[in-house]
Design a protein around this motif. Structure first.
Motif, PDB file in Angstrom:
ATOM      1  N   ALA A  53      38.095  27.609 -12.669  1.00  0.00           N
ATOM      2  CA  ALA A  53      36.963  28.172 -11.930  1.00  0.00           C
ATOM      3  C   ALA A  53      37.223  28.069 -10.427  1.00  0.00           C
ATOM      4  O   ALA A  53      37.894  27.144  -9.958  1.00  0.00           O
ATOM      5  CB  ALA A  53      35.692  27.416 -12.279  1.00  0.00           C
ATOM      6  N   TYR A  54      36.684  29.007  -9.707  1.00  0.00           N
ATOM      7  CA  TYR A  54      36.715  28.993  -8.252  1.00  0.00           C
ATOM      8  C   TYR A  54      35.297  28.742  -7.758  1.00  0.00           C
ATOM      9  O   TYR A  54      34.337  29.169  -8.392  1.00  0.00           O
ATOM     10  CB  TYR A  54      37.220  30.335  -7.701  1.00  0.00           C
ATOM     11  N   LYS A  55      35.184  28.040  -6.633  1.00  0.00           N
ATOM     12  CA  LYS A  55      33.860  27.807  -6.064  1.00  0.00           C
ATOM     13  C   LYS A  55      33.868  28.168  -4.588  1.00  0.00           C
ATOM     14  O   LYS A  55      34.920  28.249  -3.950  1.00  0.00           O
ATOM     15  CB  LYS A  55      33.401  26.366  -6.278  1.00  0.00           C
ATOM     16  N   LEU A  56      32.687  28.374  -4.070  1.00  0.00           N
ATOM     17  CA  LEU A  56      32.515  28.793  -2.689  1.00  0.00           C
ATOM     18  C   LEU A  56      32.933  27.681  -1.729  1.00  0.00           C
ATOM     19  O   LEU A  56      32.491  26.540  -1.861  1.00  0.00           O
ATOM     20  CB  LEU A  56      31.050  29.166  -2.447  1.00  0.00           C
ATOM     21  N   LEU A  75      33.716  35.938   1.744  1.00  0.00           N
ATOM     22  CA  LEU A  75      33.669  34.607   1.141  1.00  0.00           C
ATOM     23  C   LEU A  75      35.071  34.053   0.980  1.00  0.00           C
ATOM     24  O   LEU A  75      36.007  34.804   0.701  1.00  0.00           O
ATOM     25  CB  LEU A  75      33.009  34.669  -0.240  1.00  0.00           C
ATOM     26  N   LYS A  76      35.184  32.758   1.120  1.00  0.00           N
ATOM     27  CA  LYS A  76      36.434  32.068   0.800  1.00  0.00           C
ATOM     28  C   LYS A  76      36.135  31.189  -0.403  1.00  0.00           C
ATOM     29  O   LYS A  76      35.219  30.359  -0.373  1.00  0.00           O
ATOM     30  CB  LYS A  76      36.925  31.238   1.969  1.00  0.00           C
ATOM     31  N   LEU A  77      36.909  31.385  -1.469  1.00  0.00           N
ATOM     32  CA  LEU A  77      36.733  30.637  -2.709  1.00  0.00           C
ATOM     33  C   LEU A  77      37.938  29.741  -2.923  1.00  0.00           C
ATOM     34  O   LEU A  77      39.072  30.121  -2.630  1.00  0.00           O
ATOM     35  CB  LEU A  77      36.590  31.597  -3.894  1.00  0.00           C
ATOM     36  N   GLY A  78      37.687  28.550  -3.456  1.00  0.00           N
ATOM     37  CA  GLY A  78      38.760  27.615  -3.740  1.00  0.00           C
ATOM     38  C   GLY A  78      38.857  27.324  -5.227  1.00  0.00           C
ATOM     39  O   GLY A  78      37.842  27.240  -5.924  1.00  0.00           O
ATOM     40  N   ARG A  79      40.085  27.171  -5.700  1.00  0.00           N
ATOM     41  CA  ARG A  79      40.343  26.881  -7.119  1.00  0.00           C
ATOM     42  C   ARG A  79      40.008  25.419  -7.402  1.00  0.00           C
ATOM     43  O   ARG A  79      40.476  24.514  -6.710  1.00  0.00           O
ATOM     44  CB  ARG A  79      41.802  27.159  -7.417  1.00  0.00           C
ATOM     45  N   THR A  80      39.222  25.194  -8.439  1.00  0.00           N
ATOM     46  CA  THR A  80      38.814  23.827  -8.800  1.00  0.00           C
ATOM     47  C   THR A  80      39.690  23.277  -9.926  1.00  0.00           C
ATOM     48  O   THR A  80      40.510  23.999 -10.492  1.00  0.00           O
ATOM     49  CB  THR A  80      37.343  23.804  -9.264  1.00  0.00           C
ATOM     50  N   THR A 102      43.456  29.376  -2.698  1.00  0.00           N
ATOM     51  CA  THR A 102      42.205  29.916  -2.173  1.00  0.00           C
ATOM     52  C   THR A 102      42.273  31.441  -2.252  1.00  0.00           C
ATOM     53  O   THR A 102      43.354  32.026  -2.300  1.00  0.00           O
ATOM     54  CB  THR A 102      41.944  29.502  -0.707  1.00  0.00           C
ATOM     55  N   VAL A 103      41.107  32.049  -2.278  1.00  0.00           N
ATOM     56  CA  VAL A 103      40.995  33.498  -2.320  1.00  0.00           C
ATOM     57  C   VAL A 103      39.988  33.907  -1.255  1.00  0.00           C
ATOM     58  O   VAL A 103      38.892  33.345  -1.184  1.00  0.00           O
ATOM     59  CB  VAL A 103      40.519  33.977  -3.716  1.00  0.00           C
TER      60      VAL A 103
END
Length: 149
Positions: A53-56, A75-80, A102-103
């Motif tokens: 999952a990715y989160k904000l 938005l920048k999302l990071g892989r958890t 990151t995305v």
């Protein structure tokens, strides 16, 4: 009496400006914008092929199309370390080391928040290694290409 042409021209110009569909900045803390951000992150996780999952991580641009409930957001999302369907992804730590990703995405979400309906109008994402900004050499990809849709 006033000449008609200048008055009509003035009303036309004013009408075009008032009725324009440009985006304008909005507060990142407004309820409707926050709901659209949540929807965009959820949609990304549901359609991204990664098992994690990715989160904000942060919100850049926050805008709303004039006279509508359509929002534009960066938005920048990071892989958890959590899998997509694990509980409480918001409190899941980000991956570090070789799995760290990151995305950076731009989403356009049309909303009808009073009936809790959201539609992804457009999205573009660029995957980056690590937590830093996107590489200038990296080409942005439409989310549909990233998702394989």
């Amino acid at each position: 009496m006033f000449p008609r042409e200048p008055v009509l021209l003035g009303l036309l110009v004013l009408g075009l400006h008032v009725g324009s569909w440009d985006f304008e900045d909005v507060s990142k803390s407004t309820n409707f914008f926050s709901m659209c951000v949540e929807f965009a992150v959820f949609h990304f996780n549901e359609h991204h092929p990664d098992e994690y999952a990715y989160k904000l991580m942060w919100v850049g641009r926050s805008q709303r199309k004039k006279l509508s409930w359509t929002y534009l957001m960066d938005l920048k999302l990071g892989r958890t370390i959590c899998r997509k369907h694990d509980e409480d992804i918001d409190n899941c730590p980000l991956q570090e080391g070789p799995g760290e990703k990151t995305v950076s995405c731009t989403f356009v979400v049309d909303s009808q928040p009073w009936i809790t309906q959201f539609t992804l109008v457009n999205s573009t994402c660029q995957q980056n290694q690590g937590k830093g900004p996107p590489s200038p050499a990296a080409d942005p990809l439409p989310l549909d290409d990233v998702l394989g849709s």
